[in-house]
Design a protein around this motif. Structure first.
Motif, mmCIF file in Angstrom:
data_model
loop_
_atom_site.group_PDB
_atom_site.id
_atom_site.type_symbol
_atom_site.label_atom_id
_atom_site.label_comp_id
_atom_site.label_asym_id
_atom_site.label_seq_id
_atom_site.Cartn_x
_atom_site.Cartn_y
_atom_site.Cartn_z
ATOM 1 N N THR A 169 0.556 -4.065 -7.934
ATOM 2 C CA THR A 169 -0.051 -4.342 -6.715
ATOM 3 C C THR A 169 -0.792 -3.374 -6.076
ATOM 4 O OG1 THR A 169 1.479 -5.957 -6.509
ATOM 5 C CG2 THR A 169 -0.139 -5.858 -4.605
ATOM 6 N N ASP A 170 -0.176 -2.156 -6.025
ATOM 7 C CA ASP A 170 -0.920 -1.095 -5.160
ATOM 8 C C ASP A 170 -1.789 -0.166 -6.231
ATOM 9 O OD1 ASP A 170 0.516 -1.790 -2.987
ATOM 10 O OD2 ASP A 170 1.940 0.051 -3.024
ATOM 11 N N ARG A 171 -1.680 -0.111 -7.382
ATOM 12 C CA ARG A 171 -2.356 0.498 -8.496
ATOM 13 C C ARG A 171 -2.703 2.026 -7.723
ATOM 14 N NH1 ARG A 171 -6.686 -2.662 -7.575
ATOM 15 N NH2 ARG A 171 -5.544 -3.766 -5.994
ATOM 16 N N ARG A 194 -6.728 -6.794 -11.967
ATOM 17 C CA ARG A 194 -6.255 -7.698 -11.022
ATOM 18 C C ARG A 194 -4.964 -8.258 -11.541
ATOM 19 N NH1 ARG A 194 -6.273 -13.177 -10.201
ATOM 20 N NH2 ARG A 194 -5.053 -13.067 -12.023
ATOM 21 N N PHE A 229 0.039 3.128 -2.950
ATOM 22 C CA PHE A 229 -1.305 3.270 -3.557
ATOM 23 C C PHE A 229 -1.802 4.543 -4.093
ATOM 24 C CE2 PHE A 229 -5.943 3.802 -1.929
ATOM 25 C CZ PHE A 229 -6.576 2.796 -2.900
ATOM 26 N N GLU A 242 -7.689 2.898 -10.195
ATOM 27 C CA GLU A 242 -9.017 2.303 -10.551
ATOM 28 C C GLU A 242 -9.968 3.471 -10.461
ATOM 29 O OE1 GLU A 242 -10.095 -1.153 -8.540
ATOM 30 O OE2 GLU A 242 -8.413 -2.448 -9.466
ATOM 31 N N GLY A 249 0.798 -1.031 -0.050
ATOM 32 C CA GLY A 249 0.008 -0.121 0.047
ATOM 33 C C GLY A 249 0.825 1.384 -0.066
#
Lengths: 360, 136
Positions: free
Chosen positions: A358-360, A322, A40, A44, A37
């Motif tokens: 992963t954190d996007r 994903r 992050f 999205e 995170g």
């Protein structure tokens, strides 16, 4: 007596910011807790405020290694909603870019793994070869990292001279077959450093739902290029390397063999590159209401995009991503249990983690 | 009959699969998500992810559960009247992070499990709908 060793979020053994809390007894790791995170960015949600051109540019920035894969997956999903199918030449160019990206990613990982093995000469060799892969990517796209190749209904740039690219691929193959592949497949140094550590058995691999080389190194023959082929993959021949051991060496072997397969796919795609247009030529994109899903085999494993649109809307109503590390990373907890503390940097690196994704 | 073709019957559904957007969809009807997960585990399906949609106004949420069988992506939409649904984490380890993420981003409660912060940092409050901030 057990004690906790925090590794990260900023640590020489970690390429990106994340944290491993290692619970140790003596030199042995008993358990680990993962913290993510730190990167992050809420991409999205940001995507819901972008139109179809902007969202393609935005999602290319989810990852700095597999940027092309993200736009490919996104465009494939959006093409379903827009009723557009890319022409055959565009499908081949998409495969060429995807496999070059896989080569670049695997060689980058091989360099980092070499450094963590204490094999720094190999690290330099891998990074030199990686530069040459990036030269090929730049020769096609004009860019080294964010290639801006994919668009709805095709690609943005053509491959004008496939023979010139083929010559570059032949040169790359020669260097990899002489320098990288033998070291990772037969070297006793690599074997002794990697064999038997970081084991993820098949049962646990299924339970964690791991993907890509991490799954294939635990005996699972899953590859979206084979199971649900997209772009031009149905017309190309390739093997899916699988190793049953589940240890770091198996992950090393799988990636080394995948480099060979990628070169074979590249050669086939460049030789078979069909003539014709590189996009549909339809600049007016109209979306129907609905949700479309696309999956692509990225260098680290399966990427999935779910894209929702409402007819007449300028922006998507939802974009869900994903990524492979998102499912691979929780498995590190099981890989490090019982390992020596000194092996944990190599074990966590063996899944080729990407926290930007992963954190996007 | 293939494994996928037999699944609607096993899940007690009277409607067949519907192909849309690259996914085979099945309306789970009154089927509980944990029963669905048990059937997917029995079928050796690979869990992929859960996608959350916040519906307009006070309509709540829709969660789409995805599994893969032999390269075919399967989708099961669950409409949430409130903001809670049973957790499948204890039956499907791969669902851990996505349940935690959805809890953090949409304030949806997955009943029967505990949470630790995933994407949020120390000092942040888990279970706050981050999309509400986007709307402001």
């Amino acid at each position: 007596m057990s004690y906790k060793i925090p590794m990260g979020p900023y640590h020489p053994a970690l390429e990106e910011p994340y944290k491993l809390d290692l619970i140790c007894e003596g030199e042995t790791v008993c358990d680990a807790k993962l913290h993510i995170g730190f990167n992050f960015r809420g991409i999205e949600h940001l995507a819901e405020t972008r139109n179809y051109i902007q969202v393609t540019a935005l999602m290319e920035r989810v990852c700095g290694i597999c940027s092309n894969i993200h736009t490919l997956t996104l465009c494939q999903a959006m093409e379903q909603l827009a009723g557009q199918a890319p022409p055959p030449r565009a499908k081949y160019i998409r495969v060429i870019m995807a496999e070059l990206e896989r080569l670049h990613s695997h060689v980058l990982w091989a360099g980092i793994a070499s450094k963590l093995m204490g094999f720094k000469t190999m690290f330099m060799t891998c990074f030199e070869i990686r530069e040459k892969v990036m030269d090929v990517l730049a020769a096609i796209s004009g860019n080294r990292v964010n290639y801006s190749m994919n668009r709805i209904g095709g690609v943005n740039r053509d491959i004008q001279d496939p023979q010139a690219i083929l010559a570059m691929i032949n040169q790359l193959e020669s260097e990899m077959m002489h320098a990288v592949i033998p070291i990772f497949t037969t070297s006793s140094t690599a074997r002794s450093r990697c064999a038997g550590i970081g084991v993820l058995n098949e049962e646990k691999a299924i339970s964690c739902g791991v993907v890509g080389p991490t799954a294939r190194a635990s005996g699972l023959p899953q590859d979206i290029r084979r199971a649900a082929p997209y772009a031009a993959y149905p017309e190309l021949e390739f093997n899916v390397p699988v190793e049953p051991a589940g240890d770091v060496r198996a992950r090393l072997l799988v990636r080394a063999l995948e480099i060979i397969e990628s070169i074979s796919i590249l050669r086939q795609a460049l030789e078979k590159l069909p003539p014709g247009e590189i996009d549909t030529g339809d600049d007016k994109v109209k979306f129907i209401t609905g949700t479309a899903t696309s999956r692509v085999e990225a260098p680290r494993g399966e990427v999935m995009y779910s894209v929702s649109w409402k007819e007449g809307s300028r922006n998507p109503s939802r974009v869900h991503v994903r990524t492979p590390t998102y499912v691979n990373m929780p498995a590190v907890r099981w890989m490090v249990q019982g390992a020596r503390l000194a092996d944990t940097p190599l074990i966590q690196a063996s899944i080729d983690p990407c926290y930007s994704c992963t954190d996007r | 009959m293939s494994l996928i073709e037999t699944l609607p019957h096993k899940l007690g559904s009277s409607v067949p699969w519907m192909e849309k957007g690259g996914v085979l969809w099945l309306d789970p009807g009154p089927l509980a998500v944990r029963k669905l997960c048990a059937e997917m585990n029995a079928a050796k399906a690979r869990f992929i992810t859960i996608t959350t949609y916040q519906l307009p106004g006070t309509e709540g949420f829709r969660l789409e559960y995805h599994w893969d069988i032999e390269g075919q992506l399967l989708g099961f939409p669950f409409k949430l009247e409130g903001n809670s649904i049973d957790s499948i984490y204890d039956m499907c380890e791969a669902a851990d992070w996505i349940e935690r993420e959805i809890h953090e981003e949409y304030a949806i409660e997955f009943t029967g499990r505990e949470y630790e912060p995933l994407l949020l940092r120390a000092g942040d409050t888990p279970g706050v709908n981050l999309r509400e901030e986007v709307k402001k």
